[in-house]
Motif scaffolding. Structure first.
Motif, mmCIF file in Angstrom:
data_model
loop_
_atom_site.group_PDB
_atom_site.id
_atom_site.type_symbol
_atom_site.label_atom_id
_atom_site.label_comp_id
_atom_site.label_asym_id
_atom_site.label_seq_id
_atom_site.Cartn_x
_atom_site.Cartn_y
_atom_site.Cartn_z
ATOM 1 N N VAL A 1 32.204 63.651 46.835
ATOM 2 C CA VAL A 1 32.668 63.087 45.563
ATOM 3 C C VAL A 1 32.345 64.040 44.415
ATOM 4 C CG1 VAL A 1 32.267 61.232 43.887
ATOM 5 C CG2 VAL A 1 32.695 60.683 46.284
ATOM 6 N N LYS A 2 31.156 64.630 44.433
ATOM 7 C CA LYS A 2 30.798 65.602 43.395
ATOM 8 C C LYS A 2 31.772 66.775 43.389
ATOM 9 C CE LYS A 2 25.805 64.858 43.189
ATOM 10 N NZ LYS A 2 24.489 65.444 43.529
ATOM 11 N N GLU A 3 32.027 67.311 44.579
ATOM 12 C CA GLU A 3 32.945 68.445 44.680
ATOM 13 C C GLU A 3 34.369 68.024 44.314
ATOM 14 O OE1 GLU A 3 33.997 72.119 47.700
ATOM 15 O OE2 GLU A 3 32.689 70.511 48.378
ATOM 16 N N TYR A 4 34.754 66.845 44.747
ATOM 17 C CA TYR A 4 36.073 66.311 44.416
ATOM 18 C C TYR A 4 36.258 66.203 42.911
ATOM 19 C CZ TYR A 4 39.474 62.556 43.579
ATOM 20 O OH TYR A 4 40.503 61.796 43.081
ATOM 21 N N LEU A 5 35.268 65.639 42.231
ATOM 22 C CA LEU A 5 35.371 65.470 40.784
ATOM 23 C C LEU A 5 35.398 66.814 40.061
ATOM 24 C CD1 LEU A 5 32.999 62.425 40.256
ATOM 25 C CD2 LEU A 5 35.501 62.448 40.184
ATOM 26 N N LYS B 1 27.284 53.116 43.262
ATOM 27 C CA LYS B 1 27.021 54.064 42.172
ATOM 28 C C LYS B 1 27.891 55.307 42.318
ATOM 29 C CE LYS B 1 22.381 52.624 40.947
ATOM 30 N NZ LYS B 1 20.970 52.951 40.840
ATOM 31 N N ILE B 2 28.087 55.753 43.542
ATOM 32 C CA ILE B 2 28.955 56.909 43.790
ATOM 33 C C ILE B 2 30.385 56.570 43.390
ATOM 34 C CG2 ILE B 2 29.921 58.419 45.565
ATOM 35 C CD1 ILE B 2 27.215 58.015 47.097
ATOM 36 N N ARG B 3 30.829 55.397 43.766
ATOM 37 C CA ARG B 3 32.210 54.967 43.426
ATOM 38 C C ARG B 3 32.359 54.816 41.913
ATOM 39 N NH1 ARG B 3 33.072 50.869 48.458
ATOM 40 N NH2 ARG B 3 33.319 52.515 49.992
ATOM 41 N N GLU B 4 31.296 54.398 41.278
ATOM 42 C CA GLU B 4 31.322 54.262 39.819
ATOM 43 C C GLU B 4 31.545 55.629 39.164
ATOM 44 O OE1 GLU B 4 28.256 52.754 36.382
ATOM 45 O OE2 GLU B 4 28.109 51.849 38.355
ATOM 46 N N LYS B 5 30.967 56.684 39.743
ATOM 47 C CA LYS B 5 31.176 58.044 39.224
ATOM 48 C C LYS B 5 32.665 58.394 39.252
ATOM 49 C CE LYS B 5 26.866 59.995 41.007
ATOM 50 N NZ LYS B 5 26.330 60.995 41.949
ATOM 51 N N ILE B 6 33.329 58.027 40.338
ATOM 52 C CA ILE B 6 34.759 58.337 40.463
ATOM 53 C C ILE B 6 35.539 57.625 39.388
ATOM 54 C CG2 ILE B 6 36.795 58.125 41.945
ATOM 55 C CD1 ILE B 6 34.906 58.313 44.359
ATOM 56 N N VAL B 7 35.277 56.344 39.244
ATOM 57 C CA VAL B 7 35.993 55.555 38.242
ATOM 58 C C VAL B 7 35.761 56.103 36.846
ATOM 59 C CG1 VAL B 7 36.169 53.260 37.171
ATOM 60 C CG2 VAL B 7 36.011 53.475 39.668
ATOM 61 N N ASN B 8 34.516 56.382 36.522
ATOM 62 C CA ASN B 8 34.178 56.898 35.191
ATOM 63 C C ASN B 8 34.835 58.243 34.915
ATOM 64 O OD1 ASN B 8 32.634 54.663 34.569
ATOM 65 N ND2 ASN B 8 30.739 55.600 35.235
ATOM 66 N N ALA B 9 34.835 59.121 35.908
ATOM 67 C CA ALA B 9 35.403 60.462 35.721
ATOM 68 C C ALA B 9 36.924 60.419 35.607
ATOM 69 C CB ALA B 9 34.996 61.372 36.866
ATOM 70 N N CYS B 10 37.542 59.562 36.372
ATOM 71 C CA CYS B 10 39.005 59.512 36.395
ATOM 72 C C CYS B 10 39.587 58.722 35.230
ATOM 73 C CB CYS B 10 39.495 58.933 37.707
ATOM 74 S SG CYS B 10 39.082 59.978 39.123
ATOM 75 N N CYS B 11 38.787 57.866 34.655
ATOM 76 C CA CYS B 11 39.280 57.020 33.559
ATOM 77 C C CYS B 11 38.915 57.568 32.180
ATOM 78 C CB CYS B 11 38.749 55.601 33.707
ATOM 79 S SG CYS B 11 39.371 54.778 35.158
ATOM 80 N N SER B 12 38.119 58.618 32.144
ATOM 81 C CA SER B 12 37.713 59.119 30.826
ATOM 82 C C SER B 12 38.566 60.271 30.377
ATOM 83 C CB SER B 12 36.262 59.528 30.838
ATOM 84 O OG SER B 12 36.008 60.500 31.835
#
Length: 101
Positions: free
Chosen positions: A36-40, A90-101
């Motif tokens: 997820v880190k690398e993906y983001l 918490k990991i999934r929350e990172k995805i949502v936060n990064a993709c929605c900001s």
């Protein structure tokens, strides 16, 4: 071997088996977090037009989705602890936060 020794041995084996299973899920969660880190990272770079990130992004997206599905199955089968489930969310929350900001 006495009966009490046999029971103790079986209890130790069961605890070791549980620890191995928990370690397995901890490794999957860690792997998921790393992807997820690398993906983001590549997601953000690909939005800016980085060609290397654009080529890596689809692979990373698929890999993180596969790991996510495995974790979903573990959650549904109640194989993860509450602490592990919280890490996944918490990991999934990172995805949502990064993709929605």
């Amino acid at each position: 071997m006495k009966k009490s020794e046999t029971n103790t041995f079986q209890n130790v084996q069961e605890k070791n088996k549980e620890e191995i299973i928990l370690d397995k899920w901890d490794k999957k969660i860690k792997e998921y977090n790393n992807y997820v880190k690398e993906y983001l990272l590549h997601y953000k770079k690909s939005l800016k037009g980085n060609s290397v990130s654009l080529s890596k992004y689809p692979y990373l997206k698929v890999k993180s989705e596969v790991l996510s599905e495995k974790l979903n199955k573990g959650v549904k089968k109640e194989l993860l602890t509450k602490k592990q489930i919280n890490k996944v969310f918490k990991i999934r929350e990172k995805i949502v936060n990064a993709c929605c900001s």
